[in-house]
Write a protein that holds these residues in place. Structure first.
Motif, PDB file in Angstrom:
ATOM      1  N   SER A  64       0.806  -1.219   0.000  1.00 12.04           N
ATOM      2  CA  SER A  64       0.000   0.000   0.000  1.00 12.04           C
ATOM      3  C   SER A  64       0.837   1.266   0.000  1.00 12.04           C
ATOM      4  O   SER A  64       0.308   2.356  -0.222  1.00 12.04           O
ATOM      5  CB  SER A  64      -0.952   0.010   1.209  1.00 12.04           C
ATOM      6  N   THR A  65       2.132   1.141   0.276  1.00 13.34           N
ATOM      7  CA  THR A  65       3.026   2.291   0.205  1.00 13.34           C
ATOM      8  C   THR A  65       4.439   1.798  -0.062  1.00 13.34           C
ATOM      9  O   THR A  65       4.812   0.702   0.393  1.00 13.34           O
ATOM     10  CB  THR A  65       3.013   3.119   1.497  1.00 13.34           C
TER      11      THR A  65
ATOM     12  N   ASP B 287       6.893   3.977   0.756  1.00 11.46           N
ATOM     13  CA  ASP B 287       7.635   4.824   1.675  1.00 11.46           C
ATOM     14  C   ASP B 287       7.972   4.009   2.928  1.00 11.46           C
ATOM     15  O   ASP B 287       7.063   3.546   3.628  1.00 11.46           O
ATOM     16  CB  ASP B 287       6.801   6.047   2.069  1.00 11.46           C
TER      17      ASP B 287
ATOM     18  N   TYR C 284       5.363   2.640   5.652  1.00 11.63           N
ATOM     19  CA  TYR C 284       5.178   1.188   5.689  1.00 11.63           C
ATOM     20  C   TYR C 284       5.264   0.681   7.134  1.00 11.63           C
ATOM     21  O   TYR C 284       4.459  -0.147   7.558  1.00 11.63           O
ATOM     22  CB  TYR C 284       6.225   0.487   4.818  1.00 11.63           C
TER      23      TYR C 284
ATOM     24  N   GLN D 115      -3.031   7.557   4.598  1.00  6.06           N
ATOM     25  CA  GLN D 115      -2.142   7.848   3.480  1.00  6.06           C
ATOM     26  C   GLN D 115      -2.545   9.162   2.829  1.00  6.06           C
ATOM     27  O   GLN D 115      -3.698   9.578   2.908  1.00  6.06           O
ATOM     28  CB  GLN D 115      -2.212   6.713   2.447  1.00  6.06           C
TER      29      GLN D 115
ATOM     30  N   ASP E 178       1.369  10.043  -1.627  1.00  4.63           N
ATOM     31  CA  ASP E 178       1.958   8.730  -1.371  1.00  4.63           C
ATOM     32  C   ASP E 178       1.304   7.651  -2.221  1.00  4.63           C
ATOM     33  O   ASP E 178       1.992   6.794  -2.791  1.00  4.63           O
ATOM     34  CB  ASP E 178       1.812   8.380   0.107  1.00  4.63           C
ATOM     35  N   ALA E 179      -0.023   7.676  -2.312  1.00  4.33           N
ATOM     36  CA  ALA E 179      -0.729   6.660  -3.102  1.00  4.33           C
ATOM     37  C   ALA E 179      -0.316   6.727  -4.566  1.00  4.33           C
ATOM     38  O   ALA E 179      -0.079   5.688  -5.205  1.00  4.33           O
ATOM     39  CB  ALA E 179      -2.234   6.836  -2.954  1.00  4.33           C
TER      40      ALA E 179
ATOM     41  N   THR F 153       3.136   5.302  -5.067  1.00  3.40           N
ATOM     42  CA  THR F 153       3.144   3.836  -5.028  1.00  3.40           C
ATOM     43  C   THR F 153       2.664   3.258  -6.352  1.00  3.40           C
ATOM     44  O   THR F 153       3.263   2.317  -6.892  1.00  3.40           O
ATOM     45  CB  THR F 153       2.262   3.334  -3.869  1.00  3.40           C
TER      46      THR F 153
END
Length: 343
Positions: A125-126, A128, A132, A174, A178-179, A182
């Motif tokens: 889901s990330t 980062d 995470y 989030q 960030d999303a 990813t």
């Protein structure tokens, strides 16, 4: 990944294209937002004999694909034998994994072979490391690096990137930045597209009461991510389902405790169970309309926001999100950002 002709035929005939099959509830990835009832220690499972009988019943019902779910399905000791049994029956193996078991080179090789005509979806889901660790509080950023290396290893074995997905759970923890990062990382580094599951309001065992609101993403966040994802898939707009309504309707689920439901995230307490000496064929025959959301195939019985939406040919919102939010299985999807005020 999907036999569209078979899917459309199943939808049109009130048939079933895919079976979501939970083979256990154990998982050690420790996603703080988990809504799949994953637990650190195994509590429920189906026997190997029962799973083989389920696979045979699936073939008899004309099902094309098995969606292997958990917990973490690749933690089951017999998983490769069961995947092989499904392949021998002519069923596609679609494996939904957190990704950590794929760090085992031998298992990774077996997955590449046994899902050759299906799908491998990992769950990141990330990308980062700090975020995470926040989303997986009892693990660490080393897991993230290991999963990404395992993805590269699977591709190096010749497994097609077009038959892989990164499954992102979008939560209020989030940011849009960030999303999108990813989504873009998997596309740029691996050539892998994303699918997004917008958080379900689901109270998993052990979650403190009232601890769910922080996971719910704002509509603007959902809209931004969906717009970016639509660009990646080269479509004007994407349905609010994690799949389109045809796949949603033509899929049923068997939970790891034997209950049969319309979706693996619709965990009906009173659902019919295979442990009640019922066969899958009998359960489908008795409950088909419920399992395939037959009511929603009539637009007049949908919420006005779905009925009047430009995406109604492909989307009827997520039935599981409506159910989890106590709006009923046929209520409005509470995460739909297109018609926020409509009911």
């Amino acid at each position: 990944m999907i036999d569209q002709l078979a899917l459309q035929k199943a939808y049109a005939s009130d048939g079933i294209y895919a079976l979501q099959l939970e083979v256990g509830d154990r998982c050690f990835q420790d996603c703080v937002y988990c809504y799949m009832n994953a637990l650190p220690q195994q509590q429920n499972t189906l026997s190997d004999e029962l799973i083989v009988a389920i696979l045979e019943a699936a073939r008899a019902l004309g099902i094309s694909a098995i969606e292997w779910l958990g917990g973490e399905p690749l933690l089951r000791e017999s998983i490769t034998e069961l995947l092989a049994a499904a392949r021998e029956l002519g069923l596609r193996n679609n494996i939904w994994t957190g990704g950590l078991p794929l760090t085992d080179p031998h298992l990774r090789q077996q997955v590449a072979e046994l899902a050759r005509h299906g799908l491998v979806a990992v769950h990141v889901s990330t990308v980062d490391p700090q975020l995470y660790e926040m989303l997986h509080p009892h693990r660490g950023a080393d897991d993230l690096a290991a999963i990404l290396m395992a993805v590269r290893g699977l591709l190096d074995l010749g497994y097609p990137a077009a038959q892989m997905l990164n499954s992102i759970t979008l939560t209020g923890l989030q940011s849009a930045t960030d999303a999108l990062a990813t989504i873009d990382h998997f596309a740029t580094e691996f050539g892998i597209k994303a699918c997004v599951n917008v958080y379900h309001t689901y109270q998993r065992p052990g979650t403190p009461a009232g601890d769910l609101a922080r996971f719910i993403p704002e509509p603007d966040l959902v809209a931004t991510v969906y717009a970016h994802l639509a660009d990646q898939w080269q479509v004007d707009e994407l349905p609010m389902n994690c799949v389109n309504k045809h796949y949603c309707s033509a899929t049923i689920a068997i939970l790891c405790d034997g209950r049969v439901t319309p979706c693996a995230t619709i965990r009906e307490v009173d659902a019919p169970s295979l442990h009640d000496q019922l066969s899958l064929q009998d359960i489908v025959a008795q409950h088909r309309d419920h399992l395939i959301f037959k009511r929603f195939k009539d637009p007049r019985r949908q919420p006005a926001s779905c009925r009047d939406c430009d995406l109604s040919a492909h989307c009827w919102g997520c039935r599981s999100r409506a159910y989890a939010a106590n709006l009923g299985m046929y209520g409005k999807d509470p995460r739909c950002f297109r018609h926020p005020a409509a009911r």
